[in-house]
Every structure is written in structure tokens, then in C-alpha cells.
Write a protein that holds these residues in place. Sequence first.
Motif, short mmCIF file in Angstrom:
data_model
loop_
_atom_site.label_atom_id
_atom_site.label_comp_id
_atom_site.label_asym_id
_atom_site.label_seq_id
_atom_site.Cartn_x
_atom_site.Cartn_y
_atom_site.Cartn_z
N ALA A 131 0.82 -1.22 0.00
CA ALA A 131 0.00 0.00 0.00
C ALA A 131 0.85 1.26 0.00
O ALA A 131 0.35 2.34 -0.33
CB ALA A 131 -0.93 0.00 1.21
N GLY A 132 2.11 1.14 0.36
CA GLY A 132 2.98 2.31 0.41
C GLY A 132 3.74 2.59 -0.87
O GLY A 132 4.44 3.60 -0.97
N ILE A 133 3.61 1.70 -1.86
CA ILE A 133 4.29 1.92 -3.13
C ILE A 133 3.53 2.95 -3.95
O ILE A 133 2.31 2.83 -4.11
CB ILE A 133 4.40 0.59 -3.92
N PRO A 134 4.18 3.97 -4.50
CA PRO A 134 3.47 4.98 -5.30
C PRO A 134 2.77 4.34 -6.49
O PRO A 134 3.29 3.42 -7.12
CB PRO A 134 4.60 5.92 -5.76
N THR A 135 1.58 4.84 -6.80
CA THR A 135 0.80 4.24 -7.87
C THR A 135 1.45 4.40 -9.24
O THR A 135 1.23 3.59 -10.13
CB THR A 135 -0.61 4.85 -7.90
N ILE A 136 2.26 5.45 -9.41
CA ILE A 136 2.94 5.62 -10.70
C ILE A 136 3.94 4.50 -10.92
O ILE A 136 4.19 4.07 -12.05
CB ILE A 136 3.60 7.01 -10.79
N VAL A 137 4.51 3.98 -9.84
CA VAL A 137 5.42 2.84 -9.95
C VAL A 137 4.65 1.61 -10.40
O VAL A 137 5.10 0.84 -11.26
CB VAL A 137 6.12 2.58 -8.61
N TYR A 138 3.45 1.42 -9.84
CA TYR A 138 2.59 0.33 -10.30
C TYR A 138 2.27 0.49 -11.79
O TYR A 138 2.19 -0.50 -12.52
CB TYR A 138 1.29 0.31 -9.50
N GLY A 139 2.04 1.72 -12.21
CA GLY A 139 1.72 1.95 -13.61
C GLY A 139 2.84 1.54 -14.54
O GLY A 139 2.60 0.85 -15.55
#
Length: 309
Positions: A131-139
Motif C-alpha cells: 500500500a505504500g508503493i506509489p501508484t505511478i510505480v505500479y503503472g
Amino acid sequence: MQKTVNVKELIENSKSRGRNRLIEKSVPIILFLVASISVLTTIGIVFTLIVEAVLFFKEVSLIEFFTSTKLAPLAKDPSFGILPLINGTLITTVIAMLVAIPIGLTAAIYLSEYASEKVRKQLKPLIEILAGIPTIVYGFFAFTFVTPLLRQFIPSLEPVNVLSPGIVMGIMIIPLVASLSEDAMSAVPNSMREGALALGATKFEVTMRVVIPAAISGIVASFVLAISRAIGETMIVAIASGSNKVFTFDITQSMQTMTAYIVEFTSGDAGSGTVGYHSLYAVGITLFVFTLMMNLLAQFISRKFREEY
């Protein structure tokens, strides 16, 4: 001399009591103002959305906006049907929940019913790191790793599609489902477990027939909140799902969600004051209503089916 000292002490005590009374009167006011910040912010956001959306609906009818499957805001003859955006949003959300619910609920069952206290204390924080990983990294993870991997098994998969970001959104939401569901199951009294075990039930039967039904309100509420989180996700779909504004159910194709549409147009494609610019607020208020309904549903489920122990 003693009288002088007593008078000074009385004066100091009087001043101290005055300051205390002032503090006691001012603290509730300060706390009220601080507490009202979130309410006032919400009111301001809703007011802004409504004012700008009204300007849009003066140019585009509600019927066209909610029933048309054609979205071409920059064409010579622009059209503003939101159905392609709603379709893309719902499809990515469904894919995400198909990933998040089974994995998150399974993880919650293990943490609550099978893991030892030592393992639980170590494993739960590791799961919540997601949950702490930035969503742009997920993208970028969805675009550069998951999509190429899926294309080895699905050759027809386009470089940008809704399947890949949907799966990665599900991975991102796993901590939300797992943590809230585990909290709900851990709140079930041990006496209920012990009673079922004493009657001859197995550990698995206790989990499925006693613990989960007793914690169902918290579990379902976690699902609804996860859906709300998926609907409002922006960066993953903006990077990995593309900007194809078509109404289709083919998950191998590129689609655009409501949040991705807002990102695209706020990057400078729509001039201020144009119909396309005002369409951002119409889409925004639609998205706001979606997430508000999900949150209200979660609260309703929690209150309706909550078990008091």
C-alpha cells in the motif's frame, strides 16, 4: 508583609484562573474549526464541480452524456458520451477485484486463523508495504513488465490494454482487503471458535462456518471500499490502459477510464472555458457520485450486519 504576599498570590491566582477559563473557552472553538476543515473542503469541492458541470450541461444534454457511446471531445463535431469511460472504469475495477478479493481474503484467513502470533506480526506489515508503493510505480510495472509477460500468452493483447492495469490494480488493493478483513475476523471472540471446535468441527469448518459469517459485515465493507479505491485509481490506468475512447468489452484492447480522461485533458488538451474543459467537471462529478455511493454502501453494510460481542 504577610498580607502583601497574600494579596500578590491572590492576584496571580486570579490571573491564572482567567487564563484557564480563556483556554477552556477557546479550545472547543479551535477543535471545531479544525474538525470542520474536511467538511468545508468537501463542500468546496462539490460546489466547484456542480458550478462547472452546470455550464457543461447547458451545452450538452444529460441524455446524450449518459446514453451516447461516442466520445470525441476534440473532433470538429464533438460528442460527449460518458459510456466509454464508465465501461473502461468498471471493467478495470472488475478485473482488479477478481485479483484482490480471493488473494486478500485468503491472506486474511491465514493471518487470522492459521498464522502464529509471531508470523502474523511479521507478515502483516510486509503485506501492507504494497500500500505504500506509489501508484505511478505500479503503472510503469504494468506497462513494462506485466503487459509484455501477458503478451507471451495472449498474442492479441495490445501494448496498452485494460487487462494489465486491472491485474496490477488488484495487486495494489490486496493490502486493503487483507488488512480490513483480518481485523474483522480477529474481532470475533475466541469463545465462538472454541465452542465450534468442542462440537467436533475442524479448523477449516470453524473458519468457513463460524468466523467468516460472524465477520461478514467487516469483510464485505472491505470489498466495497476496495471497489471505491479501484474506481478512483488514476496513474496505473493513465499509463498502462491507453486513451482509446471506445465502448467495448474486449479486455485485450485499450480503453480509457474516467480518471485517465481527466488526466489527459488537464495536461493541456482542452482550452479553459470550452465545452471540453467543462466536460472534465461533468466526468469528475460522475466519478464523485460513484465513489460516494460505494462509501455509503460500505457504511450501510457495516451498520446493517455488524455483530456486537
